[in-house]
Enzyme design. Structure first.
Site, short mmCIF file in Angstrom:
data_model
loop_
_atom_site.label_atom_id
_atom_site.label_comp_id
_atom_site.label_asym_id
_atom_site.label_seq_id
_atom_site.Cartn_x
_atom_site.Cartn_y
_atom_site.Cartn_z
N HIS A 99 0.88 -1.18 0.00
CA HIS A 99 0.00 0.00 0.00
C HIS A 99 0.92 1.22 0.00
O HIS A 99 1.98 1.19 0.62
CB HIS A 99 -0.84 0.11 1.27
CG HIS A 99 -1.73 -1.05 1.56
ND1 HIS A 99 -1.30 -2.18 2.18
CD2 HIS A 99 -3.06 -1.21 1.35
CE1 HIS A 99 -2.32 -3.01 2.34
NE2 HIS A 99 -3.40 -2.45 1.84
N ASP A 102 2.34 2.01 3.33
CA ASP A 102 3.25 1.04 3.97
C ASP A 102 4.69 1.47 3.83
O ASP A 102 5.52 1.17 4.70
CB ASP A 102 3.18 -0.34 3.27
CG ASP A 102 1.81 -0.96 3.30
OD1 ASP A 102 1.01 -0.58 4.15
OD2 ASP A 102 1.57 -1.86 2.46
N GLU A 266 -9.26 -13.54 -1.88
CA GLU A 266 -8.50 -13.87 -0.67
C GLU A 266 -9.21 -15.00 0.09
O GLU A 266 -10.41 -14.94 0.34
CB GLU A 266 -8.37 -12.62 0.21
CG GLU A 266 -7.66 -12.93 1.52
CD GLU A 266 -7.18 -11.67 2.25
OE1 GLU A 266 -6.79 -10.69 1.58
OE2 GLU A 266 -7.19 -11.68 3.48
N HIS A 269 -11.13 -14.01 3.25
CA HIS A 269 -12.32 -13.22 2.92
C HIS A 269 -13.44 -14.14 2.42
O HIS A 269 -14.62 -13.90 2.72
CB HIS A 269 -12.00 -12.18 1.84
CG HIS A 269 -11.02 -11.14 2.29
ND1 HIS A 269 -10.61 -10.11 1.47
CD2 HIS A 269 -10.37 -10.96 3.46
CE1 HIS A 269 -9.74 -9.34 2.12
NE2 HIS A 269 -9.58 -9.84 3.33
N ASP A 294 -4.98 -13.65 -2.85
CA ASP A 294 -4.31 -13.35 -1.59
C ASP A 294 -4.34 -14.63 -0.78
O ASP A 294 -5.41 -15.10 -0.38
CB ASP A 294 -5.00 -12.20 -0.84
CG ASP A 294 -4.43 -10.85 -1.21
OD1 ASP A 294 -3.62 -10.79 -2.17
OD2 ASP A 294 -4.76 -9.84 -0.56
N ASP A 305 -10.92 -11.89 10.38
CA ASP A 305 -9.90 -12.04 9.35
C ASP A 305 -8.54 -12.23 10.02
O ASP A 305 -7.81 -11.27 10.22
CB ASP A 305 -9.93 -10.75 8.51
CG ASP A 305 -9.19 -10.87 7.20
OD1 ASP A 305 -8.91 -12.00 6.77
OD2 ASP A 305 -8.88 -9.82 6.61
N ASP A 337 -0.98 -12.57 1.81
CA ASP A 337 -1.59 -11.55 2.67
C ASP A 337 -1.80 -12.23 4.03
O ASP A 337 -2.91 -12.54 4.43
CB ASP A 337 -2.92 -11.07 2.06
CG ASP A 337 -3.41 -9.81 2.75
OD1 ASP A 337 -2.81 -9.43 3.77
OD2 ASP A 337 -4.39 -9.21 2.28
C1 XUL Z 1 -7.64 -6.54 4.13
C2 XUL Z 1 -6.83 -6.96 2.96
C3 XUL Z 1 -5.96 -5.92 2.38
C4 XUL Z 1 -5.87 -5.97 0.89
C5 XUL Z 1 -5.07 -4.84 0.31
O1 XUL Z 1 -8.39 -7.55 4.67
O2 XUL Z 1 -6.88 -8.09 2.55
O3 XUL Z 1 -4.69 -6.06 2.94
O4 XUL Z 1 -5.31 -7.16 0.45
O5 XUL Z 1 -5.54 -3.59 0.69
CO CO Z 2 -5.94 -9.07 1.00
#
Ligand code: XUL
Ligand code: CO
Length: 438
Positions: A99, A102, A266, A269, A294, A305, A337
């Site tokens: 990001h 970061d 992800e 998620h 991810d 999460d 991630d």
């Molecule tokens: C948050 C997440 C983030 C994204 C990038 O849950 O997964 O880190 O991958 O913003």
């Molecule tokens: Co993510």
């Protein structure tokens, strides 16, 4: 000067007990005609690996890193980049993700923040060139600063919308500058806590306006990377607008944006949304929008999460099955991630965790390749739907049947025969594929 007192991580084979080596990930090994390293385009997440310090809701950080002794924010930011370079070289990982916030400290104004970013991006670009490290994707942090309390593109405050737009503009520019192959939009705080104070229709329209401005700007500056949206159902907001693959796709189609975006799925998620990881991958794949992943996993007993490193072989096997069927992920990849647990605070744990994740995906790749080569599942599924290959089924598929005709066909049939779905048999086939690799 060396930051990590660790040797280069090599493949040592499945019987090795060397903690700091790969047991299954052999980058040169050919699987289904392609090198493992081409199948598995691994990426290190900058935020979890170089910024996270183990802080949780109940306590401060537990991880004191070598770069923490630098007090000047720019010096510290550069040291973290040195750490990124050494870490990825030693791990043999070719990509990273970040990001904007970061990698460089925020200033008092966006102009000042961008100036900090430029200093670090110059340094990062140089160091990436020296080490062959590549950028899988960049993104903007539109959630940490209090200004985003009501969201960014979906904020009730137009100044915040403008700020977020300017921030994403810059983030796309630096992603381009660093040769990023993708750019990710994860919703951050795009969602709501209560409908009592929310104009959902305006917020969703604004989100679409925002994304369409991003598409226009990327075209304008010639950014060729793939745009990705990362679904998540909740956290930080109670209801995130990009709930899951199906929600995101419906949203994109409503606003005519579907040509411009793929999905970054992800694992944690997916499970938060009440889906398996492979459900989300399958849904994206069959709709032609599986772009990148991810890699992580949640905890069966916790409802949030947790972003743990992926160690579940069953899940990575089924994930790699979808990825192979997708013809791979390029230009996407597999971004960890994932963060080490708060109690895994030693520097070495960063290596151990990534090795575990890499090996679990390598194993999953091998098991999934075996499933595809054997073709038992494919054949079973094909046979299961064989009634659509001839007769009335074929007519249905060809669009040549209607309700009256179907009624006439079925109305006097005394018996309809179904066959077993054989779930346990198929699960055994998956188990056998995994066991054969172990
Ligand atoms: C948050 C997440 C983030 C994204 C990038 O849950 O997964 O880190 O991958 O913003
Ligand atoms: Co993510």
């Amino acid at each position: 000067m060396e930051i990590f007192n660790v040797k280069k991580i090599e493949y040592s084979g499945k019987d090795s007990r060397d903690l700091l080596s790969f047991k299954y990930y052999n980058p040169e090994e050919i699987i289904l005609g392609k090198k493992m390293s081409e199948h598995l385009r691994f990426s290190v997440a900058f935020w979890h690996t170089f910024n996270a310090d183990g802080t949780d809701m109940f306590g401060v950080g537990t991880m004191l890193r070598p770069w923490d002794k630098y007090t000047d924010p720019i010096d510290k930011a550069k040291k973290k980049i040195d750490a990124l370079i050494e870490f990825t070289e030693k791990l043999g990982v070719e990509y990273f993700c970040f990001h904007d916030r970061d990698i460089a400290p925020e200033g008092r104004t966006l102009r000042e923040t961008n100036r900090n970013l430029d200093i670090i991006v110059d340094y990062l670009k140089q160091r990436m060139k020296e080490s062959n490290l590549k950028l899988l994707w960049g993104t903007a942090n539109l959630f940490a600063n209090p200004r985003f309390v009501h969201g960014a593109a979906t904020s009730c405050n137009a100044d915040v919308f403008a700020y977020a737009a300017a921030q994403v503009k810059k983030a796309i520019e630096i992603t381009k500058e660093l040769g990023g192959e993708n750019y990710v939009f994860w919703g951050g705080r795009e969602g709501y806590e209560t409908l009592l104070n929310t104009d959902m229709e305006l917020e969703l329209d604004n989100l679409a306006r925002f994304l369409s401005m991003a598409v226009d700007y990327a075209e304008k500056i010639g950014f060729k990377g793939q745009f990705l949206i990362e679904p998540k159902p909740m956290e930080p907001t109670k209801h995130q607008y990009d709930f899951d693959s199906a929600h995101v796709l419906a949203f994109l189609r409503k606003y005519g944006l579907e040509r411009h975006f793929k999905l970054n799925i992800e694992a944690n998620h997916a499970t938060l949304a009440g889906h398996t990881f492979n459900h989300e991958l399958r849904y994206a794949r069959i709709n032609g929008v599986l772009g990148s992943i991810d890699a992580n996993q949640g905890d069966l007993f916790l409802g949030w999460d947790t972003d743990q490193f992926p160690t579940d072989m069953y899940s990575t096997t089924l994930a790699m099955y979808e990825i192979l069927k997708n013809g791979g992920l390029t230009p996407g990849g597999i971004n960890f991630d994932a963060k080490v647990r708060r109690a895994s605070f030693e520097l070495e744990d960063l290596f151990i965790a990534h090795i575990a994740g890499i090996d679990t995906f390598a194993l999953g790749l091998k098991a999934a390749a075996k499933l595809i080569e054997e073709g038992i599942i494919d054949k079973f599924v094909e046979e299961r739907y064989s009634s659509y290959k001839e007769g009335i089924g074929k007519k249905i598929l060809e669009g040549k049947a209607n309700f009256e005709e179907l009624e006439e066909y079925i109305i006097d049939k005394e018996e309809i025969t179904n066959k077993s779905g054989k779930q346990e048999y198929l699960e055994t086939i998956v188990n056998q594929a995994i066991i054969s690799i172990l």
